[in-house]
Design an enzyme around this catalytic site. Structure first.
Site, short mmCIF file in Angstrom:
data_model
loop_
_atom_site.label_atom_id
_atom_site.label_comp_id
_atom_site.label_asym_id
_atom_site.label_seq_id
_atom_site.Cartn_x
_atom_site.Cartn_y
_atom_site.Cartn_z
N LEU A 15 11.04 -20.55 -4.72
CA LEU A 15 9.78 -19.72 -4.06
C LEU A 15 8.46 -19.64 -4.86
O LEU A 15 8.61 -19.46 -6.23
CB LEU A 15 10.56 -18.21 -4.10
CG LEU A 15 9.71 -17.36 -3.32
CD1 LEU A 15 10.61 -16.27 -2.41
CD2 LEU A 15 8.77 -16.53 -4.33
N ASP B 167 0.73 -1.27 0.17
CA ASP B 167 0.09 0.02 -0.24
C ASP B 167 0.76 1.34 -0.16
O ASP B 167 2.11 1.18 0.46
CB ASP B 167 -0.88 -0.05 1.23
CG ASP B 167 -2.06 0.87 1.03
OD1 ASP B 167 -2.31 1.36 0.08
OD2 ASP B 167 -2.60 1.37 2.22
N HIS C 175 2.04 3.88 -9.03
CA HIS C 175 1.88 2.27 -9.27
C HIS C 175 3.08 1.78 -10.01
O HIS C 175 3.58 0.49 -9.82
CB HIS C 175 0.62 2.21 -9.83
CG HIS C 175 -0.61 2.62 -9.22
ND1 HIS C 175 -1.03 2.14 -7.83
CD2 HIS C 175 -1.87 3.08 -9.40
CE1 HIS C 175 -1.93 2.34 -7.39
NE2 HIS C 175 -2.46 3.32 -8.39
C1 IPE Z 1 -5.37 -2.72 -0.11
O1 IPE Z 1 -5.05 -1.40 -0.28
C2 IPE Z 1 -5.39 -3.45 -1.64
C3 IPE Z 1 -4.07 -3.63 -2.09
C4 IPE Z 1 -2.90 -3.13 -1.57
C5 IPE Z 1 -4.14 -4.31 -3.50
P1 IPE Z 1 -6.31 -0.43 -0.38
O2 IPE Z 1 -5.46 0.97 -0.56
O3 IPE Z 1 -7.12 -0.66 -1.61
O4 IPE Z 1 -6.89 -0.44 0.88
P2 IPE Z 1 -7.74 0.61 1.79
O5 IPE Z 1 -8.72 1.16 0.87
O6 IPE Z 1 -6.93 1.74 2.30
O7 IPE Z 1 -8.31 -0.15 3.02
C1 IPE Z 2 -1.64 0.38 -3.27
O1 IPE Z 2 -1.34 1.72 -3.60
C2 IPE Z 2 -1.75 -0.34 -4.65
C3 IPE Z 2 -3.31 -0.81 -5.02
C4 IPE Z 2 -4.12 -0.74 -4.10
C5 IPE Z 2 -3.34 -1.25 -6.22
P1 IPE Z 2 -2.62 2.79 -3.23
O2 IPE Z 2 -3.03 2.85 -4.71
O3 IPE Z 2 -3.57 2.37 -2.40
O4 IPE Z 2 -1.85 3.97 -2.51
P2 IPE Z 2 -2.54 4.70 -1.35
O5 IPE Z 2 -3.22 3.97 -0.38
O6 IPE Z 2 -3.31 5.68 -2.37
O7 IPE Z 2 -1.38 5.69 -1.21
MG MG Z 3 -4.15 2.47 -0.50
#
Ligand code: IPE
Ligand code: IPE
Ligand code: MG
Length: 240
Positions: free
Chosen positions: A132, A21, A38
């Protein structure tokens, strides 16, 4: 820190699961669009995977796209699908050579056809590897997984008394794999966001404020050190 200067780890988790995240916040902090975050995030996967091999982790599960992530703006969803396809194109050959077995957990429904093909081809090409296991949670949700498992158990005509914890586990996408020992979440949130909700019942949880694109080998090492210092009691008392 050079590898040889590190304290050896006393206990290495067999199965590490990571909620990757913070890509969006990383991009914002750098004055870049979210998609750049991303992209940086996908580039980090290789680095962490190699570190896992070096540290002796046997199974790495990464949360790449949740069932809830479909609710993001369509342009972002599209970029994520495109990036994921690019990662498969770029990395499969290398992963195959490194002995990594690629698996997918989640649903194939809704995944664009061309991407589905790439995923299935990568899985097929690496299926005999055993150095792995890389489990990619893509279009994955823990609740959807449990619903899917219940439906299949019912379709198989299981009697109520046949439904045990082991049987439920065997109907999940992770069937045959040990539960995660350590769940790491980058970018600081203290929630599971529907990730491995059945399997991580007794996992150790580690959250770090570091955004995923900055989560490097050193950060992974810190998480593994924290894990090695945890006392896993499973409801028992000490010195039992
Ligand atoms: C969790 O992250 C999903 C992934 C890392 C793929 P999100 O950014 O979607 O989660 P929330 O919305 O903060 O709970
Ligand atoms: C995690 O990063 C990637 C996915 C959920 C696909 P985020 O896109 O959720 O990044 P934040 O949480 O907005 O910083
Ligand atoms: Mg996120």
């Amino acid at each position: 820190m050079a590898t040889e200067e590190r304290e050896p780890l006393t206990r290495v988790p067999t199965h590490v699961a990571i909620i990757m995240d913070g890509n969006g916040r990383w991009a914002k902090a750098h004055g870049l669009p979210r998609v750049a975050g991303h992209r940086a995030g996908t580039e980090n996967i290789r680095r962490i995977l190699e570190a896992c091999v070096d540290f002796g982790v046997k199974i790495l599960t990464i949360y790449a796209f949740s069932t809830e992530n479909w609710s993001r703006p369509p342009e972002e969803v599209e970029s994520l699908m495109r990036l994921f396809g690019e990662v498969i194109d770029r990395e499969t050959k290398r992963l195959k050579a490194q002995g990594v077995q690629i698996r997918h957990i989640g649903s194939l429904d809704r995944i664009p056809e061309h991407l589905k093909h790439k995923m299935l081809a990568a899985i097929e090409q690496t299926k005999d590897n055993d150095r792995l296991i890389l489990n990619v949670a893509f279009n994955y949700g823990g609740r959807a997984e449990i619903v899917h498992a219940i439906r299949r158990m019912m379709a198989d005509g299981l009697a109520p008394e046949q439904v045990t914890e082991e049987v439920v586990s065997s109907y999940l996408y992770t069937a045959g794999l040990p539960d995660p020992d350590l769940v790491i979440r980058t970018a600081g949130e203290m929630r599971l966001s529907n990730f491995l909700i059945w399997q991580s019942a007794y996992a150790e949880y580690y959250s770090t404020p570091v955004y995923w694109p900055d989560f490097d080998r050193e950060e992974l090492y810190k998480a593994l050190v924290a894990y090695s210092q945890r006392e896993r009691r499973y409801g028992r008392v000490l010195d039992q």
